[in-house]
Design an enzyme around this catalytic site. Structure first.
Site, PDB file in Angstrom:
ATOM      1  N   ASN A 248      97.833   4.260 -41.693  1.00 45.49           N
ATOM      2  CA  ASN A 248      97.839   5.409 -40.781  1.00 45.49           C
ATOM      3  C   ASN A 248      96.465   5.516 -40.113  1.00 45.49           C
ATOM      4  OD1 ASN A 248      97.335   8.106 -39.881  1.00 45.49           O
ATOM      5  ND2 ASN A 248      99.176   8.773 -40.951  1.00 45.49           N
TER       6      ASN A 248
ATOM      7  N   HIS B  95      93.055   9.206 -38.307  1.00 47.49           N
ATOM      8  CA  HIS B  95      91.699   9.752 -38.428  1.00 47.49           C
ATOM      9  C   HIS B  95      90.636   8.929 -37.701  1.00 47.49           C
ATOM     10  CE1 HIS B  95      93.289  13.063 -40.475  1.00 47.49           C
ATOM     11  NE2 HIS B  95      93.858  12.291 -41.392  1.00 47.49           N
TER      12      HIS B  95
ATOM     13  N   HIS C 141     100.635   9.893 -36.349  1.00 50.15           N
ATOM     14  CA  HIS C 141     101.294  11.208 -36.320  1.00 50.15           C
ATOM     15  C   HIS C 141     100.876  11.919 -35.037  1.00 50.15           C
ATOM     16  CE1 HIS C 141     102.003  15.240 -38.705  1.00 50.15           C
ATOM     17  NE2 HIS C 141     102.678  15.199 -37.566  1.00 50.15           N
TER      18      HIS C 141
ATOM     19  N   ARG D  26     100.780  15.048 -33.410  1.00 45.43           N
ATOM     20  CA  ARG D  26     100.966  16.466 -33.759  1.00 45.43           C
ATOM     21  C   ARG D  26     101.155  17.320 -32.514  1.00 45.43           C
ATOM     22  NH1 ARG D  26      99.666  19.176 -38.424  1.00 45.43           N
ATOM     23  NH2 ARG D  26      99.402  17.827 -40.229  1.00 45.43           N
TER      24      ARG D  26
ATOM     25  N   ARG E 132      95.713  17.113 -32.283  1.00 45.69           N
ATOM     26  CA  ARG E 132      94.351  17.182 -32.835  1.00 45.69           C
ATOM     27  C   ARG E 132      93.767  15.779 -33.053  1.00 45.69           C
ATOM     28  NH1 ARG E 132      95.612  19.529 -38.805  1.00 45.69           N
ATOM     29  NH2 ARG E 132      96.720  21.056 -37.553  1.00 45.69           N
TER      30      ARG E 132
ATOM     31  N   GLU F   5     105.074   9.326 -37.004  1.00 49.16           N
ATOM     32  CA  GLU F   5     105.318  10.556 -37.769  1.00 49.16           C
ATOM     33  C   GLU F   5     105.498  11.681 -36.779  1.00 49.16           C
ATOM     34  OE1 GLU F   5     102.343  11.584 -40.613  1.00 49.16           O
ATOM     35  OE2 GLU F   5     102.469   9.631 -41.560  1.00 49.16           O
TER      36      GLU F   5
ATOM     37  N   THR G  88      99.547  17.235 -43.742  1.00 50.25           N
ATOM     38  CA  THR G  88     100.936  17.559 -44.061  1.00 50.25           C
ATOM     39  C   THR G  88     101.005  17.988 -45.530  1.00 50.25           C
ATOM     40  OG1 THR G  88     101.462  15.768 -42.552  1.00 50.25           O
ATOM     41  CG2 THR G  88     103.291  16.728 -43.767  1.00 50.25           C
TER      42      THR G  88
ATOM     43  N   GLU H 290     110.573   9.113 -47.662  1.00 48.24           N
ATOM     44  CA  GLU H 290     109.195   8.862 -48.090  1.00 48.24           C
ATOM     45  C   GLU H 290     108.823   9.983 -49.043  1.00 48.24           C
ATOM     46  OE1 GLU H 290     106.292   7.654 -45.181  1.00 48.24           O
ATOM     47  OE2 GLU H 290     104.653   8.487 -46.372  1.00 48.24           O
TER      48      GLU H 290
ATOM     49  N   HIS I 288     100.670   9.722 -49.043  1.00 48.13           N
ATOM     50  CA  HIS I 288      99.836  10.913 -48.896  1.00 48.13           C
ATOM     51  C   HIS I 288      98.806  11.000 -50.015  1.00 48.13           C
ATOM     52  CE1 HIS I 288      98.329  14.768 -47.642  1.00 48.13           C
ATOM     53  NE2 HIS I 288      98.997  14.595 -46.528  1.00 48.13           N
TER      54      HIS I 288
HETATM   55  N1  PXP Z   1     102.850   9.649 -45.078  1.00 45.97           N
HETATM   56  C1  PXP Z   1     103.082  10.759 -44.361  1.00 45.97           C
HETATM   57  C2  PXP Z   1     104.482  11.114 -44.041  1.00 45.97           C
HETATM   58  C3  PXP Z   1     102.020  11.562 -43.886  1.00 45.97           C
HETATM   59  O1  PXP Z   1     102.271  12.680 -43.194  1.00 45.97           O
HETATM   60  C4  PXP Z   1     100.696  11.134 -44.123  1.00 45.97           C
HETATM   61  C5  PXP Z   1      99.555  11.929 -43.561  1.00 45.97           C
HETATM   62  O2  PXP Z   1      99.578  11.884 -42.180  1.00 45.97           O
HETATM   63  C6  PXP Z   1     100.515   9.958 -44.856  1.00 45.97           C
HETATM   64  C7  PXP Z   1     101.601   9.250 -45.341  1.00 45.97           C
HETATM   65  C8  PXP Z   1      99.151   9.426 -45.125  1.00 45.97           C
HETATM   66  O3  PXP Z   1      98.432  10.321 -45.890  1.00 45.97           O
HETATM   67  P1  PXP Z   1      96.879  10.078 -46.129  1.00 45.97           P
HETATM   68  O4  PXP Z   1      96.223  10.148 -44.790  1.00 45.97           O
HETATM   69  O5  PXP Z   1      96.488  11.160 -47.058  1.00 45.97           O
HETATM   70  O6  PXP Z   1      96.753   8.708 -46.734  1.00 45.97           O
END
Ligand code: PXP
Length: 246
Positions: free
Chosen positions: A10, A13, A46, A48, A52, A73, A104, A154, A194
């Site tokens: 992901n 960030h 994602h 949003r 952001r 996402e 999330t 998931e 997550h």
């Molecule tokens: N899976 C989903 C569905 C999420 O919403 C997120 C956060 O955007 C992640 C995985 C990844 O989480 P993290 O950034 O904490 O690794």
């Protein structure tokens, strides 16, 4: 059972850092390309409602400029559905979204929103977008995802990752183990994610019913110290070792 455990990276960030100053640097698409080169199987972003981190233009570029599947996402809103149907990512993961949250925070409540969510699963599936539902490791939510016709769930690993004592950690891990087994027994593909990092990934990677992990914040943070490639290689190696030494 799945011998191979896919890694979805992901890159949200990277965009968070870019947006802190405006401009184009660091580029989340470049990060996605580096992640692919380092062995990520998929890239997750994602979009949003408040934009952001990831912007619409990032989704267009991710769609056109990376060679591995894109997992979008998205919240279950009309706006996001329109965008998904326009850009047709390989996969869409439906997540709950609250404006005031930092990330999330929990899984979707499918049971409470069954009628509302049905059309999202149908419309996305009709365009061959693989739909997953981001849920807490609870049997009734898994049943509801199945009834909805989503092929994938998931499991939210946040409570497991954030657990402070060993008893709580074991309890949360057990829920994930039982849920992954239950989901695959009833014919769903099971992913998890997550909050995962070097210290928490292995017990989850050992769950053979899980075939994909999605990891973002930790890898992007860690890449400040070691570089994205090294961070991905290390998590990959931890995942592989956990899977091979059950
Ligand atoms: N899976 C989903 C569905 C999420 O919403 C997120 C956060 O955007 C992640 C995985 C990844 O989480 P993290 O950034 O904490 O690794």
């Amino acid at each position: 059972m799945n011998d191979y455990l896919r890694l979805g990276v992901n890159i949200d960030h990277v965009a968070t850092i870019r947006n802190a100053r405006g401009g184009e640097h660091p580029d989340p698409v470049k990060a996605a390309q580096l992640a692919a080169a380092a062995g990520a199987d998929t890239v997750t972003a994602h979009l949003r409602e408040d934009r952001r981190h990831i912007f619409d233009k990032d989704i267009i570029r991710l769609r056109n400029e990376i060679d591995i599947p894109l997992n979008l996402e998205m919240a279950a809103t009309e706006e996001m559905l329109k965008i998904a149907l326009l850009y047709i990512p390989h996969a869409a993961c439906i997540v709950p979204e609250k404006r005031e949250e930092r990330t999330t925070e929990g899984g979707l409540n499918i049971i409470g929103n069954y009628n509302y969510l049905e059309k999202f699963v149908k419309n996305l599936s009709n365009k061959d977008i693989r739909v997953s539902m981001f849920i807490e490791p609870e049997h009734d939510q898994i049943d509801a995802a199945k009834k909805l016709g989503a092929p994938v769930i998931e499991l939210h690993t946040g409570k497991y990752c954030n657990a402070t004592g060993q008893i709580e950690k074991d309890r949360e891990l057990k829920k994930i183990i039982l849920s992954a087994k239950y989901a695959t027994d009833i014919g769903l593909e099971c992913h998890a994610g997550h909050g995962l990092g070097f210290d928490t990934v292995q017990p989850i990677a050992r769950i053979q019913e899980i075939c994909e992990l999605n990891i973002g914040h930790f890898l992007i943070g860690e890449s400040i110290f070691s570089g994205l490639e090294q961070a991905i290689l290390r998590i990959r190696s931890l995942m592989k070792n956990a899977r091979e030494n059950l």
